[in-house]
Design a protein around this motif. Sequence first.
Motif, mmCIF file in Angstrom:
data_model
loop_
_atom_site.group_PDB
_atom_site.id
_atom_site.type_symbol
_atom_site.label_atom_id
_atom_site.label_comp_id
_atom_site.label_asym_id
_atom_site.label_seq_id
_atom_site.Cartn_x
_atom_site.Cartn_y
_atom_site.Cartn_z
ATOM 1 N N LEU A 95 23.472 45.257 32.996
ATOM 2 C CA LEU A 95 24.248 44.903 34.188
ATOM 3 C C LEU A 95 25.691 44.655 33.762
ATOM 4 O O LEU A 95 25.951 43.893 32.838
ATOM 5 N N HIS A 96 26.630 45.302 34.428
ATOM 6 C CA HIS A 96 28.039 45.222 34.071
ATOM 7 C C HIS A 96 28.803 44.506 35.189
ATOM 8 O O HIS A 96 28.932 45.037 36.293
ATOM 9 N N LEU A 97 29.282 43.314 34.883
ATOM 10 C CA LEU A 97 29.918 42.489 35.906
ATOM 11 C C LEU A 97 31.378 42.877 36.123
ATOM 12 O O LEU A 97 32.106 43.193 35.179
ATOM 13 N N ILE A 98 31.782 42.819 37.389
ATOM 14 C CA ILE A 98 33.177 43.028 37.757
ATOM 15 C C ILE A 98 33.894 41.698 37.548
ATOM 16 O O ILE A 98 33.998 40.865 38.456
ATOM 17 N N SER A 99 34.317 41.465 36.332
ATOM 18 C CA SER A 99 34.960 40.216 35.946
ATOM 19 C C SER A 99 34.052 39.047 36.338
ATOM 20 O O SER A 99 32.837 39.109 36.152
ATOM 21 N N ASP A 100 34.635 37.987 36.879
ATOM 22 C CA ASP A 100 33.846 36.831 37.301
ATOM 23 C C ASP A 100 33.776 36.749 38.821
ATOM 24 O O ASP A 100 33.594 35.687 39.401
ATOM 25 N N LEU A 101 33.923 37.901 39.481
ATOM 26 C CA LEU A 101 34.039 37.936 40.936
ATOM 27 C C LEU A 101 32.671 37.955 41.611
ATOM 28 O O LEU A 101 31.744 38.620 41.149
ATOM 29 N N ASP A 102 32.569 37.242 42.739
ATOM 30 C CA ASP A 102 31.315 37.244 43.492
ATOM 31 C C ASP A 102 31.342 38.244 44.641
ATOM 32 O O ASP A 102 30.338 38.446 45.315
ATOM 33 N N ASP A 103 32.513 38.868 44.891
ATOM 34 C CA ASP A 103 32.612 39.869 45.947
ATOM 35 C C ASP A 103 33.829 40.741 45.667
ATOM 36 O O ASP A 103 34.746 40.343 44.945
ATOM 37 N N VAL A 104 33.829 41.932 46.256
ATOM 38 C CA VAL A 104 34.973 42.832 46.128
ATOM 39 C C VAL A 104 35.677 42.844 47.478
ATOM 40 O O VAL A 104 35.453 43.716 48.321
ATOM 41 N N ASN A 105 36.518 41.857 47.701
ATOM 42 C CA ASN A 105 37.139 41.679 49.014
ATOM 43 C C ASN A 105 38.598 41.232 48.910
ATOM 44 O O ASN A 105 39.096 40.526 49.786
ATOM 45 N N SER A 106 39.280 41.639 47.831
ATOM 46 C CA SER A 106 40.690 41.307 47.664
ATOM 47 C C SER A 106 41.340 42.389 46.814
ATOM 48 O O SER A 106 40.655 43.217 46.195
ATOM 49 N N LEU A 107 42.671 42.389 46.788
ATOM 50 C CA LEU A 107 43.381 43.383 45.981
ATOM 51 C C LEU A 107 43.022 43.244 44.508
ATOM 52 O O LEU A 107 42.811 44.241 43.805
#
Length: 430
Positions: A95-107
């Motif tokens: 599993l490859h995490l998008i940084s420490d983000l819990d959602d993709v909802n910002s620039l």
Amino acid sequence: MIADSSSTVVKAAAHYRVLLCASGMSPAIITETLYALITRDDPFLPEEIHVITTTRGKDEIERQLFRSEPSPLLALLADYWPEGIQRPRFGVETLHLISDLDDVNSLRANQAAGDRMFGTFLQLQRGHGLSRTTERARLPVQIHASIAGGRKTMSFLMGHAFSLLAEPQDELSHVLVSPPFEFVQPPFYFKPRTPKEVRYHDRTKPEPEALSTADAQVELGLIPALRLGKASWMPQRWQDGTTPAHRMSLSAAVRLFNARNQPEALELSVVQSEADPGFLEGRVCVCGVVIDLPFVEFAWLVIYALLKQNARHSPTGSEWLHPDGLPAMFWDDLPIGFKSRRRARTRPQFASDRSDLEKSFRDHVGGAAQHYAIKTDGTRTKGHHNPYHLVTPAHLIRFLEGEDPGWEADWWRTLRRHLTRPNEKSHPSP
């Protein structure tokens, strides 16, 4: 060849197969995609499953696929995975995490997601992060990338990374599940061999409707995508691993690719050498990439850049000049701080220096290097030297102040004195 329990013949794979998914809060797209790949006419049996997701998405994958009893993932494999073939590697480590983000909802999240898509695809393609035996490691990697999961932005970014990096054997797909099975209880993960009853609650009706999973349709839609070809845009330093992974981002890749068709500004400056403060270095910045050039290569670039910007006042009255047209004392008259530490040459070897300069650009900016080359017009005139010019448009050439403007002024002034016709009024230094 190996046959499974349902007599479906599976051909021995010529590639090391990897399923790469983007997933948000609905891990069912992973099992649905895997089901569609296993059951298609030419089965794609991944040896590993890798998923790009957020912190919340990771929690959902663990809860629904790894920890639930019974596990829909294990049920899928029990129903459809061919006997005699090792099951795919899939766990927390893939599993490859998008940084420490819990959602993709910002620039910020969008950029981080794009960089993670691009970086993960590239690293898997190169075999990094894969658990392969020595024998399997010899096989080229084949990536089946799915855009079915996560927000629309994640799907677009996965497709974008695919276009920039995909090899001929790679595939891009979207899994399609017939309505209303995406909204039933218990949740639908795949079409089991033994049909099960699920319920769908249409809010326009008082009671839930009973449905059979036998009626579900799960289709895999292969997406025709542009394959832009890494060799056409990717810098050599990216290809050979010289550039650190964190600098090989999606935004940087797109910028480099676009610069192939629309060149960016060429910025030139003189700076003090970090390795030896007693010397000066030539620095180039293009497409956000800094290139430190050896003295002679930088000198040639600046010579033709100044000619480009001051064509009417050049020795030839144009931007075109053959190196033999430079005064004999030209190289001896440059500021002492720029003297090469190797044995001085009365006249540098233009052909090899030009070749080295072009290589430096290709190494750092890939296909965009074509816009910063010093070229001749291609004609051959007997008894005459064919002139050269810098192909970069004059309005894209910028001379920047270095750490010590005095050095800068000395450098440009000396070059201008040799590159301007006598008795011509000189323009101010760029």
